[in-house]
Design a protein around this motif. Structure first.
Motif, mmCIF file in Angstrom:
data_model
loop_
_atom_site.group_PDB
_atom_site.id
_atom_site.type_symbol
_atom_site.label_atom_id
_atom_site.label_comp_id
_atom_site.label_asym_id
_atom_site.label_seq_id
_atom_site.Cartn_x
_atom_site.Cartn_y
_atom_site.Cartn_z
ATOM 1 N N LEU A 56 35.989 -94.812 16.300
ATOM 2 C CA LEU A 56 37.332 -94.830 16.862
ATOM 3 C C LEU A 56 38.224 -93.768 16.214
ATOM 4 C CD1 LEU A 56 37.837 -98.689 17.053
ATOM 5 C CD2 LEU A 56 37.834 -97.145 19.015
ATOM 6 N N ALA A 57 38.119 -93.633 14.905
ATOM 7 C CA ALA A 57 38.951 -92.664 14.178
ATOM 8 C C ALA A 57 38.686 -91.245 14.662
ATOM 9 C CB ALA A 57 38.686 -92.777 12.678
ATOM 10 N N ALA A 58 37.433 -90.947 14.974
ATOM 11 C CA ALA A 58 37.065 -89.599 15.417
ATOM 12 C C ALA A 58 37.715 -89.237 16.748
ATOM 13 C CB ALA A 58 35.548 -89.486 15.517
ATOM 14 N N SER A 59 38.155 -90.252 17.500
ATOM 15 C CA SER A 59 38.769 -89.998 18.807
ATOM 16 C C SER A 59 40.287 -89.892 18.732
ATOM 17 C CB SER A 59 38.401 -91.133 19.772
ATOM 18 O OG SER A 59 39.079 -92.343 19.412
ATOM 19 N N GLN A 60 40.853 -90.042 17.542
ATOM 20 C CA GLN A 60 42.308 -90.142 17.409
ATOM 21 C C GLN A 60 42.976 -88.861 16.923
ATOM 22 O OE1 GLN A 60 44.456 -93.182 17.938
ATOM 23 N NE2 GLN A 60 42.668 -93.382 19.282
ATOM 24 N N GLY A 61 42.208 -87.821 16.678
ATOM 25 C CA GLY A 61 42.803 -86.570 16.209
ATOM 26 C C GLY A 61 43.111 -86.599 14.725
ATOM 27 N N GLU A 62 44.068 -85.772 14.319
ATOM 28 C CA GLU A 62 44.376 -85.604 12.897
ATOM 29 C C GLU A 62 45.126 -86.814 12.335
ATOM 30 O OE1 GLU A 62 46.459 -82.235 10.004
ATOM 31 O OE2 GLU A 62 47.238 -82.559 12.036
ATOM 32 N N TYR A 63 44.778 -87.198 11.114
ATOM 33 C CA TYR A 63 45.520 -88.210 10.360
ATOM 34 C C TYR A 63 45.278 -87.950 8.877
ATOM 35 C CZ TYR A 63 40.930 -90.456 10.121
ATOM 36 O OH TYR A 63 39.606 -90.704 9.911
ATOM 37 N N HIS A 64 46.168 -88.469 8.040
ATOM 38 C CA HIS A 64 46.125 -88.152 6.620
ATOM 39 C C HIS A 64 45.858 -89.357 5.722
ATOM 40 C CE1 HIS A 64 48.877 -85.203 8.611
ATOM 41 N NE2 HIS A 64 48.050 -84.368 8.006
ATOM 42 N N ARG A 65 46.055 -90.551 6.240
ATOM 43 C CA ARG A 65 45.864 -91.770 5.457
ATOM 44 C C ARG A 65 45.585 -92.910 6.418
ATOM 45 N NH1 ARG A 65 52.301 -92.090 3.672
ATOM 46 N NH2 ARG A 65 53.062 -92.829 5.686
ATOM 47 N N VAL A 66 45.128 -94.046 5.871
ATOM 48 C CA VAL A 66 44.652 -95.133 6.724
ATOM 49 C C VAL A 66 45.210 -96.469 6.255
ATOM 50 C CG1 VAL A 66 42.606 -96.273 7.670
ATOM 51 C CG2 VAL A 66 42.493 -93.837 7.066
ATOM 52 N N SER A 67 45.701 -97.264 7.191
ATOM 53 C CA SER A 67 46.135 -98.636 6.936
ATOM 54 C C SER A 67 45.229 -99.580 7.717
ATOM 55 C CB SER A 67 47.579 -98.851 7.376
ATOM 56 O OG SER A 67 48.474 -98.020 6.672
ATOM 57 N N VAL A 68 44.785 -100.647 7.071
ATOM 58 C CA VAL A 68 43.866 -101.576 7.722
ATOM 59 C C VAL A 68 44.391 -103.005 7.626
ATOM 60 C CG1 VAL A 68 41.502 -102.468 7.800
ATOM 61 C CG2 VAL A 68 41.907 -100.099 7.107
ATOM 62 N N GLY A 69 44.413 -103.702 8.757
ATOM 63 C CA GLY A 69 44.678 -105.136 8.779
ATOM 64 C C GLY A 69 43.354 -105.866 8.932
ATOM 65 N N PHE A 70 43.072 -106.785 8.010
ATOM 66 C CA PHE A 70 41.775 -107.471 7.971
ATOM 67 C C PHE A 70 41.976 -108.979 8.093
ATOM 68 C CE2 PHE A 70 38.373 -109.641 5.715
ATOM 69 C CZ PHE A 70 37.237 -109.045 6.265
ATOM 70 N N PRO A 71 41.129 -109.670 8.886
ATOM 71 C CA PRO A 71 41.327 -111.118 9.102
ATOM 72 C C PRO A 71 40.782 -111.985 7.976
ATOM 73 C CG PRO A 71 39.440 -110.371 10.374
ATOM 74 C CD PRO A 71 40.022 -109.141 9.712
ATOM 75 N N GLY A 72 41.463 -111.963 6.846
ATOM 76 C CA GLY A 72 41.070 -112.764 5.694
ATOM 77 C C GLY A 72 41.937 -112.415 4.499
ATOM 78 N N VAL A 73 41.689 -113.076 3.391
ATOM 79 C CA VAL A 73 42.422 -112.782 2.157
ATOM 80 C C VAL A 73 41.961 -111.440 1.620
ATOM 81 C CG1 VAL A 73 42.815 -113.505 -0.229
ATOM 82 C CG2 VAL A 73 42.768 -115.215 1.607
ATOM 83 N N VAL A 74 42.924 -110.581 1.262
ATOM 84 C CA VAL A 74 42.630 -109.268 0.701
ATOM 85 C C VAL A 74 43.376 -109.135 -0.621
ATOM 86 C CG1 VAL A 74 42.769 -106.773 1.021
ATOM 87 C CG2 VAL A 74 42.392 -108.263 3.004
ATOM 88 N N ARG A 75 42.652 -108.718 -1.659
ATOM 89 C CA ARG A 75 43.278 -108.499 -2.961
ATOM 90 C C ARG A 75 42.826 -107.159 -3.507
ATOM 91 N NH1 ARG A 75 45.125 -113.045 -5.526
ATOM 92 N NH2 ARG A 75 43.438 -114.241 -4.570
ATOM 93 N N SER A 76 43.787 -106.245 -3.700
ATOM 94 C CA SER A 76 43.496 -104.905 -4.229
ATOM 95 C C SER A 76 42.406 -104.196 -3.426
ATOM 96 C CB SER A 76 43.101 -104.986 -5.707
ATOM 97 O OG SER A 76 44.131 -105.567 -6.480
ATOM 98 N N GLY A 77 42.468 -104.338 -2.112
ATOM 99 C CA GLY A 77 41.527 -103.656 -1.240
ATOM 100 C C GLY A 77 40.195 -104.342 -1.061
ATOM 101 N N VAL A 78 39.995 -105.465 -1.768
ATOM 102 C CA VAL A 78 38.738 -106.214 -1.694
ATOM 103 C C VAL A 78 38.932 -107.420 -0.781
ATOM 104 C CG1 VAL A 78 37.018 -107.532 -2.998
ATOM 105 C CG2 VAL A 78 38.032 -105.462 -3.990
ATOM 106 N N THR A 79 38.039 -107.609 0.190
ATOM 107 C CA THR A 79 38.135 -108.735 1.117
ATOM 108 C C THR A 79 37.478 -109.966 0.489
ATOM 109 O OG1 THR A 79 36.113 -108.001 2.236
ATOM 110 C CG2 THR A 79 38.205 -107.224 3.113
ATOM 111 N N GLU A 80 38.236 -111.042 0.381
ATOM 112 C CA GLU A 80 37.761 -112.240 -0.321
ATOM 113 C C GLU A 80 37.298 -113.344 0.620
ATOM 114 O OE1 GLU A 80 40.648 -113.517 -3.179
ATOM 115 O OE2 GLU A 80 40.411 -111.725 -4.407
ATOM 116 N N THR A 81 37.801 -113.362 1.841
ATOM 117 C CA THR A 81 37.355 -114.338 2.852
ATOM 118 C C THR A 81 37.211 -113.615 4.187
ATOM 119 O OG1 THR A 81 39.571 -115.017 3.578
ATOM 120 C CG2 THR A 81 38.624 -116.187 1.686
ATOM 121 N N ALA A 82 36.369 -114.160 5.049
ATOM 122 C CA ALA A 82 36.174 -113.558 6.380
ATOM 123 C C ALA A 82 35.545 -114.598 7.303
ATOM 124 C CB ALA A 82 35.304 -112.318 6.294
#
Length: 235
Positions: A56-82
């Motif tokens: 999907l990212a390859a179809s979106q053109g130029e970008y410089h950074r990434v934000s992700v929403g994940f369906p579970g508990v996230v702590r310091s970038g690590v997914t703890e539940t899913a």
């Protein structure tokens, strides 16, 4: 490193139980691209979901950074539940792995938290719930997030959790009318519990809400889950 000015473009990613969505935002959070979407691969292991994000990212053109929403508990970038993905996500360093895959800095947050960041006014007690494969939640006080609140797995009614009563599986089993009655009871219960100033209802199944909502309850479009991605980079 890219200067934090008007030229910075953020790839916002929303990982859901049924779909993975992406969109590029400008520095103010305005969409610069059309939303891209792929069905969430099954089984939804980290490897195949990250591959879907890369496609999907390859179809979106130029970008410089990434934000992700994940369906579970996230702590310091690590997914703890899913709960609605795959057990391989437990203890998985999504931020680091995706950053290496895309060669961009990555920040990860709970998906309902990200949706809330795109919706809230930043005043008083604001509660966000997301109705989709599961039941997401986020609580904000004067714009500040109360982290790691997984209300969906708390008891709600007849020994079932909010997710068991209001997730997609329940909706498909009981139909819109009964599901809306359950949601109405949940809204009343949450008002008594949190005394919120405003409740926002989002997620893919929010379009099935069919009732007269209280004045302090608002429906928000599903795209809000992507629009909140810009807030992860605000100091």
């Amino acid at each position: 490193m890219v200067e934090d000015n008007g030229s910075v473009r953020t790839l916002s990613v929303d990982i859901g139980g049924s779909g993975v969505k992406v969109m590029v935002l400008d520095i103010t959070g305005k969409p610069l691209t059309e939303r891209g979407r792929l069905e969430t691969p099954q089984p939804a292991t980290p490897e195949v979901v990250i591959n879907a994000i890369a496609v999907l990212a390859a179809s979106q053109g130029e970008y410089h950074r990434v934000s992700v929403g994940f369906p579970g508990v996230v702590r310091s970038g690590v997914t703890e539940t899913a709960v609605n993905l795959n057990a391989d996500w437990i203890g998985f360093d999504l931020a680091t792995t995706l950053s290496k895959q895309l060669n961009k800095p990555v920040k990860v947050i709970n998906d309902a938290d990200m949706q809330g960041l795109g919706a809230i006014a930043g005043r008083g007690v604001e509660l966000v719930i997301t109705l989709g494969t599961g039941f997401g939640s986020a609580l904000f006080v004067d714009g500040k997030l109360v982290p790691n609140m997984e209300m969906g797995h708390h008891p709600f009614c007849k020994g079932d959790t909010y997710e068991e009563q209001l997730g997609r599986a329940a909706l498909e089993k009981i139909g819109d009318k009964k599901w809306n009655k359950r949601l109405q009871r949940a809204i009343a219960s949450l008002q008594r519990l949190f005394n919120y100033d405003c409740l926002y209802i989002g997620g893919g199944e929010a379009v099935r809400v069919n009732m007269n909502l209280p004045l302090n309850v608002k429906l928000i479009p599903n795209i809000t889950g992507l629009l909140g991605g810009i807030a992860l980079w605000r100091e």
